[in-house]
Design a protein around this motif. Structure first.
Motif, PDB file in Angstrom:
ATOM      1  N   UNK A  29      61.396  82.495  60.349  1.00 33.42           N
ATOM      2  CA  UNK A  29      62.662  82.092  61.056  1.00 33.42           C
ATOM      3  C   UNK A  29      62.916  80.942  61.691  1.00 33.42           C
ATOM      4  N   UNK A  30      64.014  80.698  62.457  1.00 33.66           N
ATOM      5  CA  UNK A  30      64.098  79.575  63.142  1.00 33.66           C
ATOM      6  C   UNK A  30      64.138  79.917  64.508  1.00 33.66           C
ATOM      7  N   UNK A  31      63.896  78.657  65.393  1.00 41.00           N
ATOM      8  CA  UNK A  31      63.938  78.844  66.651  1.00 41.00           C
ATOM      9  C   UNK A  31      64.439  77.594  67.137  1.00 41.00           C
ATOM     10  N   UNK A  32      65.427  77.571  68.243  1.00 39.50           N
ATOM     11  CA  UNK A  32      66.073  76.374  68.614  1.00 39.50           C
ATOM     12  C   UNK A  32      65.737  76.213  70.320  1.00 39.50           C
ATOM     13  N   UNK A  33      65.567  74.913  70.624  1.00 37.39           N
ATOM     14  CA  UNK A  33      65.403  74.574  72.101  1.00 37.39           C
ATOM     15  C   UNK A  33      65.918  72.966  72.268  1.00 37.39           C
ATOM     16  N   UNK A  34      67.302  73.238  72.613  1.00 42.26           N
ATOM     17  CA  UNK A  34      68.194  72.044  73.014  1.00 42.26           C
ATOM     18  C   UNK A  34      68.226  71.274  71.669  1.00 42.26           C
ATOM     19  N   UNK A  35      67.950  70.051  71.490  1.00 38.54           N
ATOM     20  CA  UNK A  35      67.940  69.371  70.312  1.00 38.54           C
ATOM     21  C   UNK A  35      66.968  69.524  69.268  1.00 38.54           C
ATOM     22  N   UNK A  36      66.236  70.437  69.481  1.00 37.32           N
ATOM     23  CA  UNK A  36      64.979  70.678  68.384  1.00 37.32           C
ATOM     24  C   UNK A  36      65.246  72.204  67.736  1.00 37.32           C
ATOM     25  N   UNK A  37      64.932  72.333  66.473  1.00 39.77           N
ATOM     26  CA  UNK A  37      65.094  73.313  65.703  1.00 39.77           C
ATOM     27  C   UNK A  37      63.669  73.439  64.992  1.00 39.77           C
ATOM     28  N   UNK A  38      62.988  74.687  65.006  1.00 48.06           N
ATOM     29  CA  UNK A  38      61.478  74.802  64.140  1.00 48.06           C
ATOM     30  C   UNK A  38      62.004  75.988  63.180  1.00 48.06           C
ATOM     31  N   UNK A  39      61.707  75.606  62.051  1.00 46.68           N
ATOM     32  CA  UNK A  39      61.885  76.424  61.056  1.00 46.68           C
ATOM     33  C   UNK A  39      60.732  77.011  60.121  1.00 46.68           C
ATOM     34  N   UNK A  40      60.483  78.301  59.803  1.00 48.06           N
ATOM     35  CA  UNK A  40      59.407  78.707  59.118  1.00 48.06           C
ATOM     36  C   UNK A  40      59.896  79.336  57.838  1.00 48.06           C
ATOM     37  N   UNK A  41      59.231  79.012  56.684  1.00 49.03           N
ATOM     38  CA  UNK A  41      59.528  79.716  55.419  1.00 49.03           C
ATOM     39  C   UNK A  41      58.272  80.013  55.036  1.00 49.03           C
ATOM     40  N   UNK A  42      57.818  81.205  55.129  1.00 50.55           N
ATOM     41  CA  UNK A  42      56.510  81.663  54.913  1.00 50.55           C
ATOM     42  C   UNK A  42      56.395  81.995  53.368  1.00 50.55           C
ATOM     43  N   UNK A  43      57.645  82.148  52.637  1.00 47.95           N
ATOM     44  CA  UNK A  43      57.271  82.278  51.259  1.00 47.95           C
ATOM     45  C   UNK A  43      57.073  81.212  50.232  1.00 47.95           C
ATOM     46  N   UNK A  44      57.688  79.937  51.226  1.00 51.44           N
ATOM     47  CA  UNK A  44      57.345  78.858  50.504  1.00 51.44           C
ATOM     48  C   UNK A  44      56.217  78.102  51.169  1.00 51.44           C
ATOM     49  N   UNK A  45      55.538  78.572  52.210  1.00 51.03           N
ATOM     50  CA  UNK A  45      54.502  77.980  53.004  1.00 51.03           C
ATOM     51  C   UNK A  45      54.941  76.701  53.346  1.00 51.03           C
ATOM     52  N   UNK A  46      56.027  76.655  54.073  1.00 49.18           N
ATOM     53  CA  UNK A  46      56.785  75.372  54.348  1.00 49.18           C
ATOM     54  C   UNK A  46      57.192  75.359  55.850  1.00 49.18           C
ATOM     55  N   UNK A  47      57.037  74.511  56.784  1.00 47.33           N
ATOM     56  CA  UNK A  47      57.645  74.630  58.049  1.00 47.33           C
ATOM     57  C   UNK A  47      58.247  73.403  58.402  1.00 47.33           C
ATOM     58  N   UNK A  48      59.189  73.278  59.282  1.00 47.70           N
ATOM     59  CA  UNK A  48      60.164  72.139  59.515  1.00 47.70           C
ATOM     60  C   UNK A  48      60.563  71.883  60.771  1.00 47.70           C
ATOM     61  N   UNK A  49      60.607  70.720  61.514  1.00 47.96           N
ATOM     62  CA  UNK A  49      61.217  70.515  62.790  1.00 47.96           C
ATOM     63  C   UNK A  49      62.365  69.609  62.729  1.00 47.96           C
TER      64      UNK A  49
END
Lengths: 112, 113
Positions: free
Chosen positions: A54-74
């Motif tokens: 899922x996604x999580x947002x904090x101000x200007x920052x967003x963290x994203x996790x895609x477990x099916x692809x084993x891939x995370x982003x900031x």
């Protein structure tokens, strides 16, 4: 092959741009995903913390996790020179494990 | 304000010397960690302690030992320093529980000549 892969950069972007930082991982047991920020000559500090997908947002920052692809982003919106730092991803499984597995870090520079 | 302090910011030692790196935290955390950070290799865990007098090897314990006699203090010992132990050493602490936030000290830059 490392459990967690992260492009070391360096990455330079102009002020105001959207920045995307990424990590891939191989261990499907990882459940907690973190981003740490490390300024020059300082220790890392926790920036964002996500459990499972899922996604999580904090101000200007967003963290994203895609477990099916084993891939995370900031994602960093409206990037500022003060965002210039090394960003490390970290992750841990859900089995009472206290030890984090870190990526190597991406060095980011925001150009005014 | 939470705080993890390390005894030295910069240290220069000679090959074969016994080196002590000290870490103190004021948050009453059960867990304490020692990492080394090297370019291209990232943070690697050397040792971990989950309670006083308790320790567990990390990924690269060879050439190192640790001591935790008090809850707030965790020491890293290089029994006989070698040039390949030149690195940035980072101490961290965290409360118990999976994936809890780790609080880091400012690091000690150790050079072994």
């Amino acid at each position: 092959q490392k459990e967690v892969e992260q492009d070391p950069g360096p990455l330079s972007v102009p002020e105001g741009a959207i920045v995307s930082l990424n990590c891939t991982y191989s261990n499907s047991a990882f459940q907690y995903f973190m981003w740490y920020r490390q300024y020059s000559r300082k220790g890392p500090e926790l920036l964002m913390y996500t459990y499972s997908s899922g996604n999580k947002e904090d101000g200007r920052f967003t963290a994203q996790v895609d477990k099916s692809s084993k891939y995370i982003s900031l994602f960093i919106r409206d990037s500022q020179p003060s965002d210039s730092a090394t960003y490390l991803c970290a992750m841990v499984n859900d089995f009472g494990n206290e030890k984090l597995t870190f990526g190597t870090g991406t060095r980011l520079t925001i150009i005014p | 304000d939470v705080k993890v302090t390390q005894s030295s910011r910069y240290l220069v030692k000679r090959t074969g010397e016994k080196v002590f790196l000290e870490c103190v935290q004021d948050m009453d955390h059960e867990n304490m960690f020692w990492y080394r950070q090297d370019p291209g290799l990232g943070l690697r865990l050397i040792y971990f302690s989950y309670d006083v007098k308790m320790k567990e090897k990390g990924d690269i314990p060879e050439g190192y030992s640790v001591s935790r006699e008090k809850k707030e203090r965790f020491s890293l010992i290089l029994e006989s320093a070698s040039t390949n132990q030149t690195s940035m050493y980072l101490c961290a602490s965290s409360p118990p529980g999976t994936g809890r936030e780790q609080y880091f000290g400012p690091g000690t830059r150790l050079t072994v000549t």
